[in-house]
Write a protein that holds these residues in place. Structure first.
Motif, PDB file in Angstrom:
ATOM      1  N   VAL A  88      24.370 -15.741 -54.324  1.00  0.00           N
ATOM      2  CA  VAL A  88      25.361 -16.639 -54.904  1.00  0.00           C
ATOM      3  C   VAL A  88      26.639 -15.828 -55.108  1.00  0.00           C
ATOM      4  O   VAL A  88      26.583 -14.707 -55.625  1.00  0.00           O
ATOM      5  CB  VAL A  88      24.871 -17.215 -56.250  1.00  0.00           C
ATOM      6  CG1 VAL A  88      25.949 -18.061 -56.905  1.00  0.00           C
ATOM      7  CG2 VAL A  88      23.594 -18.016 -56.055  1.00  0.00           C
ATOM      8  N   ILE A  89      27.754 -16.367 -54.703  1.00  0.00           N
ATOM      9  CA  ILE A  89      29.031 -15.673 -54.864  1.00  0.00           C
ATOM     10  C   ILE A  89      29.436 -15.738 -56.333  1.00  0.00           C
ATOM     11  O   ILE A  89      29.684 -16.811 -56.870  1.00  0.00           O
ATOM     12  CB  ILE A  89      30.106 -16.297 -53.958  1.00  0.00           C
ATOM     13  CG1 ILE A  89      29.706 -16.132 -52.488  1.00  0.00           C
ATOM     14  CG2 ILE A  89      31.470 -15.667 -54.228  1.00  0.00           C
ATOM     15  CD1 ILE A  89      30.600 -16.846 -51.505  1.00  0.00           C
ATOM     16  N   ASN A  90      29.494 -14.555 -56.970  1.00  0.00           N
ATOM     17  CA  ASN A  90      29.818 -14.480 -58.393  1.00  0.00           C
ATOM     18  C   ASN A  90      30.977 -13.542 -58.696  1.00  0.00           C
ATOM     19  O   ASN A  90      31.233 -13.246 -59.851  1.00  0.00           O
ATOM     20  CB  ASN A  90      28.602 -13.988 -59.189  1.00  0.00           C
ATOM     21  CG  ASN A  90      27.557 -15.047 -59.336  1.00  0.00           C
ATOM     22  OD1 ASN A  90      27.872 -16.213 -59.488  1.00  0.00           O
ATOM     23  ND2 ASN A  90      26.296 -14.648 -59.282  1.00  0.00           N
ATOM     24  N   SER A  91      31.668 -13.063 -57.704  1.00  0.00           N
ATOM     25  CA  SER A  91      32.724 -12.079 -57.914  1.00  0.00           C
ATOM     26  C   SER A  91      34.095 -12.742 -57.846  1.00  0.00           C
ATOM     27  O   SER A  91      34.228 -13.954 -57.951  1.00  0.00           O
ATOM     28  CB  SER A  91      32.635 -11.006 -56.836  1.00  0.00           C
ATOM     29  OG  SER A  91      33.060 -11.556 -55.596  1.00  0.00           O
ATOM     30  N   GLN A 133      34.959 -15.984 -55.701  1.00  0.00           N
ATOM     31  CA  GLN A 133      34.817 -17.387 -56.092  1.00  0.00           C
ATOM     32  C   GLN A 133      36.169 -18.025 -56.410  1.00  0.00           C
ATOM     33  O   GLN A 133      36.279 -19.239 -56.462  1.00  0.00           O
ATOM     34  CB  GLN A 133      33.842 -17.537 -57.252  1.00  0.00           C
ATOM     35  CG  GLN A 133      34.264 -16.917 -58.552  1.00  0.00           C
ATOM     36  CD  GLN A 133      33.151 -16.944 -59.579  1.00  0.00           C
ATOM     37  OE1 GLN A 133      32.156 -17.643 -59.411  1.00  0.00           O
ATOM     38  NE2 GLN A 133      33.312 -16.191 -60.642  1.00  0.00           N
ATOM     39  N   ASN A 134      37.207 -17.212 -56.551  1.00  0.00           N
ATOM     40  CA  ASN A 134      38.550 -17.726 -56.815  1.00  0.00           C
ATOM     41  C   ASN A 134      39.330 -18.029 -55.537  1.00  0.00           C
ATOM     42  O   ASN A 134      40.480 -18.454 -55.606  1.00  0.00           O
ATOM     43  CB  ASN A 134      39.337 -16.733 -57.670  1.00  0.00           C
ATOM     44  CG  ASN A 134      38.686 -16.494 -59.008  1.00  0.00           C
ATOM     45  OD1 ASN A 134      38.208 -17.432 -59.646  1.00  0.00           O
ATOM     46  ND2 ASN A 134      38.651 -15.248 -59.435  1.00  0.00           N
ATOM     47  N   ASP A 161      29.331  -9.129 -51.803  1.00  0.00           N
ATOM     48  CA  ASP A 161      29.882  -9.724 -53.019  1.00  0.00           C
ATOM     49  C   ASP A 161      29.396  -9.010 -54.278  1.00  0.00           C
ATOM     50  O   ASP A 161      30.181  -8.737 -55.178  1.00  0.00           O
ATOM     51  CB  ASP A 161      29.500 -11.209 -53.068  1.00  0.00           C
ATOM     52  CG  ASP A 161      30.060 -11.910 -54.275  1.00  0.00           C
ATOM     53  OD1 ASP A 161      31.287 -12.085 -54.355  1.00  0.00           O
ATOM     54  OD2 ASP A 161      29.256 -12.265 -55.170  1.00  0.00           O
ATOM     55  N   ILE A 162      28.117  -8.678 -54.335  1.00  0.00           N
ATOM     56  CA  ILE A 162      27.556  -8.069 -55.539  1.00  0.00           C
ATOM     57  C   ILE A 162      28.097  -6.664 -55.806  1.00  0.00           C
ATOM     58  O   ILE A 162      27.912  -6.133 -56.903  1.00  0.00           O
ATOM     59  CB  ILE A 162      26.004  -8.027 -55.482  1.00  0.00           C
ATOM     60  CG1 ILE A 162      25.534  -7.282 -54.241  1.00  0.00           C
ATOM     61  CG2 ILE A 162      25.424  -9.421 -55.563  1.00  0.00           C
ATOM     62  CD1 ILE A 162      24.020  -7.101 -54.140  1.00  0.00           C
ATOM     63  N   GLU A 194      26.977 -15.089 -48.660  1.00  0.00           N
ATOM     64  CA  GLU A 194      25.790 -15.716 -49.248  1.00  0.00           C
ATOM     65  C   GLU A 194      24.487 -15.232 -48.610  1.00  0.00           C
ATOM     66  O   GLU A 194      23.410 -15.574 -49.082  1.00  0.00           O
ATOM     67  CB  GLU A 194      25.879 -17.238 -49.124  1.00  0.00           C
ATOM     68  CG  GLU A 194      26.938 -17.842 -50.028  1.00  0.00           C
ATOM     69  CD  GLU A 194      27.044 -19.347 -49.907  1.00  0.00           C
ATOM     70  OE1 GLU A 194      26.653 -19.906 -48.848  1.00  0.00           O
ATOM     71  OE2 GLU A 194      27.544 -19.965 -50.857  1.00  0.00           O
ATOM     72  N   GLU A 208      33.043  -5.563 -57.480  1.00  0.00           N
ATOM     73  CA  GLU A 208      33.556  -5.029 -58.748  1.00  0.00           C
ATOM     74  C   GLU A 208      33.357  -3.513 -58.817  1.00  0.00           C
ATOM     75  O   GLU A 208      34.259  -2.773 -59.214  1.00  0.00           O
ATOM     76  CB  GLU A 208      32.877  -5.707 -59.940  1.00  0.00           C
ATOM     77  CG  GLU A 208      33.255  -7.162 -60.127  1.00  0.00           C
ATOM     78  CD  GLU A 208      34.693  -7.397 -60.549  1.00  0.00           C
ATOM     79  OE1 GLU A 208      35.352  -6.463 -61.074  1.00  0.00           O
ATOM     80  OE2 GLU A 208      35.182  -8.525 -60.336  1.00  0.00           O
TER      81      GLU A 208
END
Length: 183
Positions: free
Chosen positions: A29-32, A35-36, A73-74, A48, A77
């Motif tokens: 799931v894209i959580n970084s 997502q914007n 994605d994970i 994904e 950050e």
């Protein structure tokens, strides 16, 4: 659904010596910060479904042709934090005359190259810029070169020449990023 990395592997396996150093797939799931930004279905598929993707390829004479080190994605950050830590260690941020600090604080590496350079998402405007690891050595170089107008644009254009590593990206980019008309 088109998969850029599978397409790339298929092409490279038929033309070069391809070494997959790390490939891990899963359902993510894209959580970084991504997502914007608006990702098309093909680009979204990569984020994904790929936890890792690293590959290198050589021609028949073992000459290096390209390498891809995807930042999933994970890890965005964490890689951003590492980029800012390198800046803090290598650069006097108080004497920043090249606006490096402003860039690095807003850049998230999407792909790394073996020499430490990277393609970075600029969260200020959604473009993809070139991070040159030698920027801290004192003068402006290719740092900040526009590679793509968006993440989707990066994948679409770069995939057309199979994610090849280019020695001097300024030779294949123009004011709109990667120039597909460039030979």
């Amino acid at each position: 659904m088109r998969d850029y990395f599978s397409d790339m592997k298929e092409y490279l396996n038929s033309h070069y010596k391809l070494t997959i150093k790390n490939e891990k797939k899963g359902t993510l799931v894209i959580n970084s910060v991504l997502q914007n930004f608006s990702l098309n279905e093909t680009t979204k598929y990569i984020y994904e479904h790929y936890k890792a993707f690293e590959a290198t390829w050589y021609d028949a004479n073992n000459k290096y042709i390209g390498s891809i080190n995807f930042v999933p994605d994970i890890c965005l950050e964490k890689e951003h934090e590492e980029l800012t830590a390198i800046m803090d260690e290598c650069y006097d941020v108080d004497l920043d005359e090249l606006n490096i600090v402003e860039d690095i604080m807003h850049w998230y590496p999407l792909f790394y190259f073996p020499n430490g350079d990277a393609f970075c998402l600029d969260i200020r405007n959604g473009t993809v810029a070139f991070y040159e690891h030698e920027i801290y050595e004192g003068e402006k170089n290719l740092h900040g070169l526009l590679i793509a107008t968006s993440i989707n644009d990066l994948y679409e254009k770069w995939s057309r020449f199979h994610f090849k590593d280019v020695y001097d990206w300024s030779e294949v980019a123009n004011e709109n990023g990667i120039d597909l008309d460039n030979m």
